[in-house]
Design an enzyme around this catalytic site. Sequence first.
Site: not given
Length: 265
Positions: A43-45, A72
């Site tokens: 969902s995120e990098t 996160h």
Amino acid sequence: MKTYFVDSFTNEKFKGNPAAVCLPEEELDASTMQNIAMEIGFSETAFLKQITGNTYSIRFFTPKIEIPLCGHATLASSKIIFSSTSFDSIKFINCDNVELLIEKADNKIQMQFPVYDTEETEVPQEMLDALGISKIVNKRYSPNNKIILLEIESTVELANLKPDFTALIKSHTGINGVLVTAVSDNENFDFHYRYFWPWAGTNEDPVTGGVQTFLTKYWALKLNKTKLNAFQSSSRTGTMSTKLLQDKVSILGEAVIVLEGEFIL
């Protein structure tokens, strides 16, 4: 490029929310970072660059777009820096030049994020139908995050939601996501929530810290308390403690490193 996978807002591997943390040795352009985030698929990098000492720039990419704030992935990045340096605190600077102050807190990590207000909004019936919600307690909108907040009555209903994501995307435009929340029926927590964001990221974010920029204030005012415990009832589940300060929200969580390797550019 040194790359890590970290499970955030949990003390167990394969729980919480996985984030990738990338430490490029050379400057990367936005399109390259976007391609890397799409390739990894989380969902995120997060992409980190040391500015000086314990101050780093941080950028967040979903598989679809760059976003200014992510809880996160900030927690995951902090875990990597604290594990590889002697720093007791970190200052991240995001793409909007917002400073995020991070500190060690025993075996946990404490993050300070900005606080945003919510406003009244209208929610189309098509969105409620797509989510599978028949009745709502309250509806709000966070313009800073472009997120709709829906409060419902039951944590059981919340956990059992199975949205039609094709219909959900069609039900609204111009937003990043919709957050559904309910007061907790568990004495260990104050509220539960889930976050759906097929417009800007993945269908569902397993554990979301960034929404606490408005969700903590929402529940703090409603429950008349400043210290709160949150449970995200996604399939992976996750927990965090939050505290409403004057113009900040403190988010306390744990993270577990699950992979260390090199991304070949």
